[in-house]
Design a protein around this motif. Structure first.
Motif, PDB file in Angstrom:
ATOM      1  N   TRP A  14       0.831  -1.216   0.000  1.00  0.00           N
ATOM      2  CA  TRP A  14       0.000   0.000   0.000  1.00  0.00           C
ATOM      3  C   TRP A  14       0.860   1.258   0.000  1.00  0.00           C
ATOM      4  O   TRP A  14       0.534   2.246  -0.657  1.00  0.00           O
ATOM      5  N   VAL A  70       2.101   1.815  -3.495  1.00  0.00           N
ATOM      6  CA  VAL A  70       1.031   2.275  -4.378  1.00  0.00           C
ATOM      7  C   VAL A  70       0.755   3.757  -4.151  1.00  0.00           C
ATOM      8  O   VAL A  70       0.569   4.530  -5.105  1.00  0.00           O
ATOM      9  N   HIS A 130       0.186   6.925 -11.932  1.00  0.00           N
ATOM     10  CA  HIS A 130      -1.150   6.367 -12.168  1.00  0.00           C
ATOM     11  C   HIS A 130      -1.909   7.241 -13.164  1.00  0.00           C
ATOM     12  O   HIS A 130      -2.738   8.074 -12.802  1.00  0.00           O
ATOM     13  N   GLN A 143      -5.138   3.547 -14.105  1.00  0.00           N
ATOM     14  CA  GLN A 143      -6.225   3.515 -13.125  1.00  0.00           C
ATOM     15  C   GLN A 143      -7.299   2.494 -13.477  1.00  0.00           C
ATOM     16  O   GLN A 143      -8.035   2.041 -12.595  1.00  0.00           O
ATOM     17  N   PRO A 182      -6.859  -1.118 -11.341  1.00  0.00           N
ATOM     18  CA  PRO A 182      -7.451  -1.186 -10.002  1.00  0.00           C
ATOM     19  C   PRO A 182      -8.976  -1.100 -10.006  1.00  0.00           C
ATOM     20  O   PRO A 182      -9.636  -1.766  -9.206  1.00  0.00           O
ATOM     21  N   PHE A 234     -11.181  -4.137  -8.575  1.00  0.00           N
ATOM     22  CA  PHE A 234     -12.031  -3.960  -7.399  1.00  0.00           C
ATOM     23  C   PHE A 234     -13.477  -4.309  -7.706  1.00  0.00           C
ATOM     24  O   PHE A 234     -14.193  -4.826  -6.842  1.00  0.00           O
TER      25      PHE A 234
END
Length: 219
Positions: free
Chosen positions: A25, A28, A38, A43, A46, A50
């Protein structure tokens, strides 16, 4: 003791896992917030990941609700052919359960308020909205703890107790995870990490929280 060594290895494994996740984390956040790696294309990964995670969670909780509905809609002779089974006392759904069904949609409205505030560039309002979200989540968790404390049955009381406490318990666990998720987003918002263009972490927290809101309506 035969399990002593295994318990030590399990503890070390858990500590290593938590440390690894923390480092991941951290990396990231550095890549996205400080280094600007990112991009919009990056993007997407992720986001899609998710969404698939939430779909898997829906399947998991659906299995628990399916077990409950299977037993309640067609009670077998083993439990007396009635639902709840004979001798099982249940909570009044018009009291704490009803109140705890109103709180998640309210917290969902608060996290939506936070999202709109981030998109509008109003940092302080976003922090206030996340504080409201977390506060409502803590109230929900407190009421659920009170509900369990006052419950006249336990998880070992027939199929009713098993399905009730498994479904509501796992939902409560998801609420706790979502609360921690929202707290981290609130801290990042306060530190200025989230912007109009870069707030994928918050979006994931909001999606997860709305998932928790909707799931509450089923139990």
């Amino acid at each position: 003791h035969p399990f002593q060594g295994g318990g030590s290895l399990l503890s070390l494994g858990l500590i290593f896992l938590l440390y690894t996740m923390f480092v991941w984390w951290r990396d990231v956040l550095r890549e996205s917030t400080l280094e600007g790696h990112h991009t919009k294309v990056v993007q997407l990964g992720p986001r899609y990941g998710f969404i698939l995670f939430i779909v898997s969670e829906v399947m998991f909780l659906f299995a628990l609700f399916r077990a409950s509905s299977h037993s309640s809609l067609a009670p077998t002779v083993e439990i007396g052919g009635i639902w709840p089974p004979k001798g099982i006392l249940v909570l009044d759904p018009r009291e704490i359960p009803f109140l705890n069904t109103l709180i998640p949609p309210s917290s969902g409205a608060a996290v939506t308020w936070a999202h709109h505030a981030i998109l509008a560039g109003k940092e302080k309002r976003a922090v206030y909205a996340l504080v409201a979200t977390v506060s409502l989540a803590l109230v929900f968790t407190g009421f659920q703890g009170m509900e369990y404390y006052q419950a006249p049955s336990t998880i070992s009381d027939s199929i009713y107790g098993s399905t009730f406490f498994l479904a509501t318990g796992f939902h409560g666990f998801h609420v706790i995870i979502g609360t921690l998720f929202s707290i981290i987003c609130g801290i990042r918002q306060y530190l200025g990490h989230l912007t109009k263009e870069h707030h994928v972490g918050f979006e994931a927290a909001a999606w997860y929280w709305h998932f928790v809101d909707v799931v509450r309506l089923f139990p």
